[in-house]
Motif scaffolding. Structure first.
Motif, PDB file in Angstrom:
ATOM      1  N   UNK A  34     -20.348   9.059  12.610  1.00 16.87           N
ATOM      2  CA  UNK A  34     -21.569   8.920  13.418  1.00 16.87           C
ATOM      3  C   UNK A  34     -22.615   8.048  12.736  1.00 16.87           C
ATOM      4  N   UNK A  35     -22.617   8.037  11.395  1.00 15.60           N
ATOM      5  CA  UNK A  35     -23.569   7.178  10.685  1.00 15.60           C
ATOM      6  C   UNK A  35     -23.177   5.704  10.854  1.00 15.60           C
ATOM      7  N   UNK A  36     -21.894   5.425  10.671  1.00 12.12           N
ATOM      8  CA  UNK A  36     -21.452   4.026  10.745  1.00 12.12           C
ATOM      9  C   UNK A  36     -21.375   3.533  12.186  1.00 12.12           C
ATOM     10  N   UNK A  37     -21.355   4.464  13.121  1.00  9.27           N
ATOM     11  CA  UNK A  37     -21.472   4.072  14.526  1.00  9.27           C
ATOM     12  C   UNK A  37     -22.916   3.622  14.786  1.00  9.27           C
ATOM     13  N   UNK A  38     -23.873   4.417  14.309  1.00  8.88           N
ATOM     14  CA  UNK A  38     -25.281   4.069  14.504  1.00  8.88           C
ATOM     15  C   UNK A  38     -25.615   2.740  13.834  1.00  8.88           C
ATOM     16  N   UNK A  39     -25.037   2.480  12.666  1.00  7.55           N
ATOM     17  CA  UNK A  39     -25.371   1.261  11.918  1.00  7.55           C
ATOM     18  C   UNK A  39     -24.719   0.021  12.521  1.00  7.55           C
ATOM     19  N   UNK A  64     -21.468  -0.622  12.452  1.00  4.79           N
ATOM     20  CA  UNK A  64     -20.244  -1.047  11.770  1.00  4.79           C
ATOM     21  C   UNK A  64     -18.981  -0.720  12.561  1.00  4.79           C
ATOM     22  N   UNK A  65     -18.964   0.447  13.233  1.00  7.57           N
ATOM     23  CA  UNK A  65     -17.766   0.808  13.997  1.00  7.57           C
ATOM     24  C   UNK A  65     -17.524  -0.260  15.073  1.00  7.57           C
ATOM     25  N   UNK A  66     -18.620  -0.775  15.630  1.00  7.42           N
ATOM     26  CA  UNK A  66     -18.515  -1.810  16.654  1.00  7.42           C
ATOM     27  C   UNK A  66     -18.176  -3.182  16.058  1.00  7.42           C
ATOM     28  N   UNK A  67     -18.769  -3.501  14.910  1.00 14.70           N
ATOM     29  CA  UNK A  67     -18.747  -4.905  14.464  1.00 14.70           C
ATOM     30  C   UNK A  67     -17.924  -5.199  13.218  1.00 14.70           C
ATOM     31  N   UNK A  68     -17.521  -4.174  12.464  1.00 13.41           N
ATOM     32  CA  UNK A  68     -16.852  -4.470  11.195  1.00 13.41           C
ATOM     33  C   UNK A  68     -15.353  -4.617  11.426  1.00 13.41           C
ATOM     34  N   UNK A  69     -14.994  -5.752  11.997  1.00 18.32           N
ATOM     35  CA  UNK A  69     -13.607  -5.951  12.402  1.00 18.32           C
ATOM     36  C   UNK A  69     -13.238  -7.411  12.241  1.00 18.32           C
ATOM     37  N   UNK A  92      -1.262 -12.813  20.954  1.00 18.62           N
ATOM     38  CA  UNK A  92      -2.698 -13.059  21.161  1.00 18.62           C
ATOM     39  C   UNK A  92      -3.484 -12.217  20.158  1.00 18.62           C
ATOM     40  N   UNK A  93      -4.554 -12.794  19.569  1.00 13.10           N
ATOM     41  CA  UNK A  93      -5.298 -12.039  18.557  1.00 13.10           C
ATOM     42  C   UNK A  93      -6.011 -10.826  19.150  1.00 13.10           C
ATOM     43  N   UNK A  94      -6.093  -9.772  18.363  1.00  8.57           N
ATOM     44  CA  UNK A  94      -6.848  -8.563  18.719  1.00  8.57           C
ATOM     45  C   UNK A  94      -7.713  -8.179  17.545  1.00  8.57           C
ATOM     46  N   UNK A  95      -8.746  -7.377  17.812  1.00 10.65           N
ATOM     47  CA  UNK A  95      -9.583  -6.955  16.700  1.00 10.65           C
ATOM     48  C   UNK A  95      -8.963  -5.778  15.951  1.00 10.65           C
ATOM     49  N   UNK A 127     -23.580 -11.396   9.828  1.00  9.34           N
ATOM     50  CA  UNK A 127     -23.317  -9.997  10.126  1.00  9.34           C
ATOM     51  C   UNK A 127     -24.224  -9.568  11.270  1.00  9.34           C
ATOM     52  N   UNK A 128     -23.821  -8.485  11.951  1.00 15.24           N
ATOM     53  CA  UNK A 128     -24.522  -8.080  13.175  1.00 15.24           C
ATOM     54  C   UNK A 128     -25.976  -7.721  12.931  1.00 15.24           C
ATOM     55  N   UNK A 129     -26.349  -7.400  11.678  1.00 13.46           N
ATOM     56  CA  UNK A 129     -27.703  -6.916  11.414  1.00 13.46           C
ATOM     57  C   UNK A 129     -28.646  -8.019  10.937  1.00 13.46           C
ATOM     58  N   UNK A 130     -28.159  -9.231  10.780  1.00 15.14           N
ATOM     59  CA  UNK A 130     -28.940 -10.220  10.045  1.00 15.14           C
ATOM     60  C   UNK A 130     -29.602 -11.266  10.931  1.00 15.14           C
TER      61      UNK A 130
END
Lengths: 567, 567
Positions: free
Chosen positions: B64-69, B71-76, B129-132, B294-297
């Motif tokens: 839940x912490x890394x979802x909020x930050x 990362x779960x969405x973007x660290x791929x 085909x590429x996937x994440x 990165x998604x936060x920058x």
């Protein structure tokens, strides 16, 4: 204790804003400082004077390595589930809490029997039969999800698998000591002891390798007379748990401690804990019974410290791991972990060599002879011949007469032998050391809390305070603060709140010395040095601060100086 | 380079006896030493002079912490699989290697199009085909297997979730800098760059929090004139990748660098790398394009170093994370991450308050009135009223006339405002710094390798050699060795092999000074001091060793002393 630790920024439970997850700890600024200083004190005691070294290996560890080391098989705890609310618990801990029976090392069946009168501590319902739960965090490496790995439960394995390489780098000298300070992960079932039972913590694992034919430690004479308080396996088996007070040398002679290296390290450990402020009377060595020991250990002593809230708690373990780990990795990988030891002079031995007689084999087997010879090539023939029955040995379904082999006796000179080193392991849990250090240094003076950390262990050694925040006192204080930093002291600057409040804060944070900049300072360049423990104060010239602080660090604060006296 | 690193015990690939697993690195004795010294040099540059601090938080991090930050969405990373041999690869890297196209920040669709002419590098067949693929190591906490967690991919999040607590512990001063040095885990799809692309490594994350209304750094004047070599976003967008050489102050004025803190840290970073021996000409700052960040920058510069084998490699990143992370954790947990900033004097403002008129509501809704009032309790009424249509607002299916609400205007005095701090983050990869430091300090002299580490960074500063192993030279050498240790030098003792071989070994291990104990030593208590870099030698009395070594550490080895001259 935990409340002070939290308020002053030593440690607190992790993920608090997300509701918290038990078994995880955050260290604040002072906690990180104390941790690093404890680790450094440990290096100065165990590693540096002996020329022992450190290495570092990954936390993520492949399944096959931890299978070979026996952890996949043995690193597990008995778990029970409530039949009603489905909560899960450590079966042995519940049984111990509710029946008072010692449960370490019991089988699932024994636990199941004892558990019959034990109820779910949450809802009071009955519990399922206990089962084992693997207490390593599982994950997998890479994109396939089929390369299982774990978070390492100890740092030791990284050392064992690298033993040969480090031994060569270190020029093949014995004894060799290799340490690793690092994170380990243990997926505890239901940790309920705050900072004492952690799922993630820092371990200081130290593996001392020695030749089992020469088990002596060259340093043993330094600790012969060190008094150790031991609860021995013997008295525990007799149901007495009696404390035996004995000198290290005597404990060795009486074989209470099996190896000289263990006796040496246990003595160092006692001194090390005393240095952290934990007095002798609250330390003991608790020997584990065979069923309680880790799967790799032939003898284990826990170094325990008595804590207010948690009773006797293990802060270090001393395991005699024999050649268990090196042997297991040797068997699993075929890597030769042995060390060559030259004899003082070469020894003559008679050895027997066996070779196949190709002429005879051709006679007996004709066109199959080639196949037979190939089959024999992978055999160690002298052992193979021992399998003979009635003059024949069998390979791949073929019976071969023993006169197809020629046996010769030869005299050879051997210059040395190979052995697998044995290992004694002292292993410390750093967070527990932090906890014990704080508890044993925390005291009341009048109505205030003081953390009396020794100068060497204080994360902040000197705090600088401008008496008030005007008239140039801040600028002067900042100057003094920066010169302290430049001189290598761990310094802090604090201008927030009344001077009394700042003193109190520094006392609780374990800062041994306070320096106050006042209006006198602007006139004559002197400051007030204040002692945390006695609250005594003396004045000293700014130019003399470095030697003055160094002298206080060595000799303590000058006694009974009236407030305002000059150094 | 890696071969020397392995031979001298700096680093090598992990789990070698188990066949190796790519993306993991072991550090040997010298590697651990160099790592700790690099981290310490970094602290002395970034933290200590500013009063910035460190903390420590767990590696295992709840979902839940890394979802909020985010990362779960973007660290791929985009992954592709060979249709034939089923091997998996990073799609963007394969495309870049085989087509030469820059692929950072491309979508799956764009990659898929570019990938049409790309073949499996192992078997030459076509690729899927590429996937994440989520590049965090997944595990779960506790015995249920339903509390998912990950190995943290950055240490920063542990700082963000603790921001409020640390801010209080640090007496609520601004600016506040909080760092964490620790392990991070990134489950790379197919790392093929040895020690450069690791699945487990040590990060030095440092979050500088500031008031976005007061973005200036009080230290900026110290770096105004520092020359930075930047490949800007602008030139990259123009397809030129041109190096702009510009002073830090000028880069700020021209808004090439958006925040003063980033300009300050980039300048410190350049100086820090120079201290490690990496010359200016082989450093540059490479600005990331929006799609690459990165998604936060909001702005990112990579500090890159040119390496023989790997080309330009990022060793540090400077991200302007704005209030992204604090805001996300605030939204996810409801914890107020804002900081109160007092105005110089209170400001009078007019505010509008809206309250429900219970009497009116009872008139209109009768027995439903209670329900209506409860539904309204969770609303911010002044905003809610703005949703009115034709004189009605709607809640839970009920249309409420606007005259059920009373609107008042009030004058209030506000003493300050709350803001979410903004963050500039310098972040360093320690293993890459080790690698770069070794490469830039390794040189040939005649036919020998010398590792010219500065004295401050040398894991071993002095090696002690008995000329021969007899006639009491060993005992004397051991004495000198122990007195060096006691004086706080990082010392080593080596008696294995010829003296020439020992010198060569020490040169390769980066030991700046050698001390040889010979027969003269027994007569007049002098030893030979040997310089690693010039091989010059001088004699010095044993009693003068400490000041002599300290002087050499400060000023370098005395030039052009003939061999055997006395200090």
């Amino acid at each position: 204790m935990s409340e002070t630790a939290r308020r002053r920024g030593f440690f607190w439970g992790s993920f608090e804003i997300y509701g918290g997850v038990s078994g995880f700890l955050d260290l604040g600024p002072l906690g990180v400082g104390l941790k690093n200083l404890i680790a450094e004190a440990w290096r100065e005691s165990f590693l540096k004077p002996h020329g022992f070294i450190e290495m570092s290996t990954p936390i993520i560890t492949p399944h096959r390595l931890l299978e070979a080391s026996g952890h996949v098989e043995s690193f597990k705890d008995p778990m029970t589930e409530c039949t009603q609310c489905k909560r899960r618990f450590r079966a042995d801990q519940l049984v111990k809490e509710q029946t008072g029976t010692e449960t370490e090392g019991l089988s699932l069946e024994q636990l199941g029997n004892l558990q019959k009168n034990v109820k779910c501590p949450e809802c009071g319902e009955t519990l399922s039969a206990p089962q084992y739960f693997l207490t390593m965090f599982k994950t997998s490496i890479g994109p396939y999800g089929e390369d299982p790995a774990y978070g390492r439960p100890e740092a030791a394995q990284g050392i064992f698998v690298n033993f040969r390489r480090i031994f060569e780098v270190m020029r093949e000298r014995f004894p060799i000591g290799i340490a690793q300070v690092g994170t380990v992960l243990r997926n505890e079932i239901s940790p309920r002891q705050g900072p004492i039972r952690l799922r993630e913590f820092t371990i200081m694992d130290f593996e001392l390798f020695f030749n089992p034919e020469e088990p002596d430690s060259p340093f043993i004479s330094e600790v012969q007379d060190e008094k150790l308080a031991i609860v021995t396996e013997k008295t525990r088996k007799e149901g007495k748990e009696k404390l035996t007070e004995i000198r290290a040398g005597e404990a060795l002679r009486r074989k209470i401690i099996k190896t000289p290296w263990a006796a040496y390290f246990m003595s160092l450990s006692k001194r090390f804990l005393s240095e952290l402020g934990i007095d002798e009377a609250n330390q003991r060595f608790f020997e584990k019974l065979p069923g309680e020991r880790a799967h790799y250990s032939a003898q284990t002593f826990d170094h325990e410290v008595k804590l207010d809230r948690w009773g006797w708690v293990e802060v270090a373990g001393f395991a005699y791991r024999t050649d268990y780990d090196l042997r297991r990795h040797m068997e699993a990988t075929g890597t030769d972990m042995r060390v060559f030891k030259a004899y003082e002079k070469p020894v003559e031995r008679t050895i027997t060599t066996v070779t196949p007689r190709h002429d005879k084999i051709r006679q007996v087997f004709g066109k199959d002879a080639g196949k037979i010879v190939a089959l024999l090539a992978s055999k160690e023939l002298s052992k193979f011949l021992e399998t003979q029955e009635n003059g024949f040995v069998e390979v791949g379904g073929h019976k071969i007469p023993v006169d197809c082999f020629e046996t010769k006796e030869q005299k050879v000179k051997e210059s040395g032998a190979r052995f697998i080193p044995h290992v004694v392991e002292p292993s410390f849990g750093v967070e527990r050391l932090i906890y014990a250090t704080l508890e044993y240094n925390l005291r009341m003076k009048e109505d205030r809390l003081i953390l009396s950390l020794p100068f060497k262990l204080a994360p902040i050694q000197v705090s600088v305070f401008p008496l008030v925040n005007r008239d140039g006192l801040q600028e002067k204080a900042a100057q003094v603060y920066h010169s302290l930093l430049a001189n290598g002291f761990r310094a802090d600057y604090d201008e927030a709140g009344s001077i009394g409040r700042r003193y109190a804060r520094a006392d609780e944070a374990g800062v041994p010395l306070g320096i106050t900049i006042d209006y006198e300072t602007l006139k004559d360049d002197t400051i007030t040095l204040r002692d945390r423990d006695t609250w005594n104060q003396i004045r000293a010239p700014v130019g003399q601060l470095k030697p003055a602080i160094e002298r206080i660090a060595r000799q303590g604060f000058p006694a009974k100086h009236p407030i305002g006296s000059t150094l």
